[in-house]
Design a protein around this motif. Sequence first.
Motif, PDB file in Angstrom:
ATOM      1  N   GLY A 101      28.284  35.806  25.345  1.00 65.45           N
ATOM      2  CA  GLY A 101      28.852  36.693  24.339  1.00 65.45           C
ATOM      3  C   GLY A 101      30.129  37.395  24.771  1.00 65.45           C
ATOM      4  N   ILE A 102      30.652  37.073  25.936  1.00 63.02           N
ATOM      5  CA  ILE A 102      31.870  37.705  26.448  1.00 63.02           C
ATOM      6  C   ILE A 102      32.921  36.626  26.679  1.00 63.02           C
ATOM      7  N   ARG A 103      34.160  36.902  26.273  1.00 62.61           N
ATOM      8  CA  ARG A 103      35.270  35.988  26.521  1.00 62.61           C
ATOM      9  C   ARG A 103      36.425  36.787  27.130  1.00 62.61           C
ATOM     10  N   SER A 104      36.987  36.239  28.169  1.00 63.56           N
ATOM     11  CA  SER A 104      38.086  36.932  28.848  1.00 63.56           C
ATOM     12  C   SER A 104      39.349  36.871  28.002  1.00 63.56           C
ATOM     13  N   ARG A 105      40.148  37.889  28.162  1.00 65.68           N
ATOM     14  CA  ARG A 105      41.464  37.930  27.527  1.00 65.68           C
ATOM     15  C   ARG A 105      42.514  38.012  28.624  1.00 65.68           C
ATOM     16  N   SER A 106      42.851  39.204  29.074  1.00 65.02           N
ATOM     17  CA  SER A 106      43.882  39.342  30.102  1.00 65.02           C
ATOM     18  C   SER A 106      43.249  39.751  31.420  1.00 65.02           C
ATOM     19  N   VAL A 107      43.934  39.399  32.496  1.00 61.35           N
ATOM     20  CA  VAL A 107      43.450  39.696  33.837  1.00 61.35           C
ATOM     21  C   VAL A 107      44.610  40.185  34.684  1.00 61.35           C
ATOM     22  N   GLY A 108      44.397  41.297  35.380  1.00 64.21           N
ATOM     23  CA  GLY A 108      45.356  41.800  36.354  1.00 64.21           C
ATOM     24  C   GLY A 108      44.676  41.890  37.701  1.00 64.21           C
ATOM     25  N   ILE A 109      45.396  41.554  38.753  1.00 67.56           N
ATOM     26  CA  ILE A 109      44.826  41.552  40.099  1.00 67.56           C
ATOM     27  C   ILE A 109      45.792  42.250  41.040  1.00 67.56           C
ATOM     28  N   ALA A 110      45.242  43.003  41.994  1.00 65.08           N
ATOM     29  CA  ALA A 110      46.067  43.655  43.014  1.00 65.08           C
ATOM     30  C   ALA A 110      45.325  43.639  44.334  1.00 65.08           C
ATOM     31  N   ALA A 111      46.089  43.473  45.386  1.00 70.93           N
ATOM     32  CA  ALA A 111      45.500  43.555  46.721  1.00 70.93           C
ATOM     33  C   ALA A 111      45.102  44.997  46.984  1.00 70.93           C
ATOM     34  N   ALA A 112      43.967  45.195  47.628  1.00 70.32           N
ATOM     35  CA  ALA A 112      43.465  46.538  47.927  1.00 70.32           C
ATOM     36  C   ALA A 112      42.799  46.498  49.294  1.00 70.32           C
ATOM     37  N   GLY A 113      42.157  47.589  49.660  1.00 68.61           N
ATOM     38  CA  GLY A 113      41.428  47.649  50.917  1.00 68.61           C
ATOM     39  C   GLY A 113      42.317  48.018  52.084  1.00 68.61           C
ATOM     40  N   GLU A 114      41.659  48.215  53.206  1.00 75.47           N
ATOM     41  CA  GLU A 114      42.381  48.535  54.439  1.00 75.47           C
ATOM     42  C   GLU A 114      41.892  47.593  55.518  1.00 75.47           C
ATOM     43  N   PRO A 115      42.646  46.708  56.057  1.00 73.85           N
ATOM     44  CA  PRO A 115      44.077  46.520  55.816  1.00 73.85           C
ATOM     45  C   PRO A 115      44.327  45.938  54.423  1.00 73.85           C
ATOM     46  N   SER A 116      45.534  46.118  53.948  1.00 74.89           N
ATOM     47  CA  SER A 116      45.895  45.678  52.605  1.00 74.89           C
ATOM     48  C   SER A 116      45.571  44.205  52.408  1.00 74.89           C
ATOM     49  N   GLY A 117      44.932  43.917  51.275  1.00 73.42           N
ATOM     50  CA  GLY A 117      44.574  42.550  50.943  1.00 73.42           C
ATOM     51  C   GLY A 117      43.174  42.160  51.356  1.00 73.42           C
ATOM     52  N   SER A 118      42.456  43.061  52.027  1.00 71.72           N
ATOM     53  CA  SER A 118      41.096  42.743  52.445  1.00 71.72           C
ATOM     54  C   SER A 118      40.095  42.909  51.308  1.00 71.72           C
ATOM     55  N   ALA A 119      40.556  43.384  50.164  1.00 73.77           N
ATOM     56  CA  ALA A 119      39.748  43.502  48.951  1.00 73.77           C
ATOM     57  C   ALA A 119      40.684  43.324  47.758  1.00 73.77           C
ATOM     58  N   ALA A 120      40.112  43.263  46.567  1.00 70.33           N
ATOM     59  CA  ALA A 120      40.914  43.079  45.362  1.00 70.33           C
ATOM     60  C   ALA A 120      40.507  44.081  44.300  1.00 70.33           C
ATOM     61  N   GLU A 121      41.503  44.578  43.594  1.00 74.01           N
ATOM     62  CA  GLU A 121      41.260  45.403  42.408  1.00 74.01           C
ATOM     63  C   GLU A 121      41.548  44.535  41.202  1.00 74.01           C
ATOM     64  N   VAL A 122      40.656  44.585  40.226  1.00 71.86           N
ATOM     65  CA  VAL A 122      40.773  43.746  39.044  1.00 71.86           C
ATOM     66  C   VAL A 122      40.744  44.635  37.809  1.00 71.86           C
ATOM     67  N   ARG A 123      41.632  44.350  36.901  1.00 71.25           N
ATOM     68  CA  ARG A 123      41.611  44.989  35.585  1.00 71.25           C
ATOM     69  C   ARG A 123      41.609  43.863  34.565  1.00 71.25           C
ATOM     70  N   LEU A 124      40.635  43.888  33.656  1.00 69.14           N
ATOM     71  CA  LEU A 124      40.571  42.816  32.674  1.00 69.14           C
ATOM     72  C   LEU A 124      40.202  43.348  31.304  1.00 69.14           C
ATOM     73  N   THR A 125      40.622  42.588  30.305  1.00 63.94           N
ATOM     74  CA  THR A 125      40.231  42.888  28.931  1.00 63.94           C
ATOM     75  C   THR A 125      39.396  41.717  28.439  1.00 63.94           C
ATOM     76  N   VAL A 126      38.453  42.034  27.561  1.00 65.68           N
ATOM     77  CA  VAL A 126      37.540  41.025  27.040  1.00 65.68           C
ATOM     78  C   VAL A 126      37.338  41.221  25.546  1.00 65.68           C
ATOM     79  N   THR A 127      36.822  40.188  24.917  1.00 68.98           N
ATOM     80  CA  THR A 127      36.272  40.309  23.568  1.00 68.98           C
ATOM     81  C   THR A 127      34.779  40.066  23.719  1.00 68.98           C
ATOM     82  N   MET A 128      34.017  40.675  22.828  1.00 68.80           N
ATOM     83  CA  MET A 128      32.570  40.515  22.939  1.00 68.80           C
ATOM     84  C   MET A 128      31.949  40.308  21.571  1.00 68.80           C
ATOM     85  N   ARG A 129      30.853  39.569  21.570  1.00 70.39           N
ATOM     86  CA  ARG A 129      30.102  39.359  20.340  1.00 70.39           C
ATOM     87  C   ARG A 129      29.519  40.709  19.910  1.00 70.39           C
TER      88      ARG A 129
END
Length: 170
Positions: A101-129
């Motif tokens: 019931g969920i469909r992705s729309r837009s996705v944003g990704i950024a390197a995060a964590g210490e040291p930089s890039g050891s984790a990821a931050e995600v921002r996304l938009t979806v449509t849902m039933r």
Amino acid sequence: MDMSDDRRQVEDERAAPDLDAERAAPDLDSELRDVIDDYLGHYVPDPEQTAGIRERILQLVRNDLYRGPSTKLRTSEGHEYSIASAAVRTIIRSAVDTVDGIRSRSVGIAAAGEPSGSAAEVRLTVTMRADIRFVAAADLIRAAVSEALERELGVPAARIDIEVEDAYVE
């Protein structure tokens, strides 16, 4: 629901203008030529030392531009690498689309964590039933995205922000 690649790219940029370290594609060849010419104008190296250096530098710049915007990440073992941001978005979209019931729309990704890039931050938009309960679905989305990031990229998710853009009835 299917969007064209161009539409998805516009949606991605709209969703995360500050997340991706995406660059405009200025005329880097001419800018780099100017820098090299300025440098060579002040420094007269041995011709054997400079044979082909300009073309090697310009080839590196061209290769970077052809690949497109990229995200720099680091595995848990400390191996740093760069991956096309579009590839990361595809991995995340595929994970989101596994949730009923969920469909992705837009996705944003950024390197995060210490040291930089050891984790990821995600921002996304979806449509849902319309009959889907968002809180339960959000937990499933976060779990799917986290698992995909670990499995495919070797990095954990530091943060996953989800915004519902639209609801639909089947």
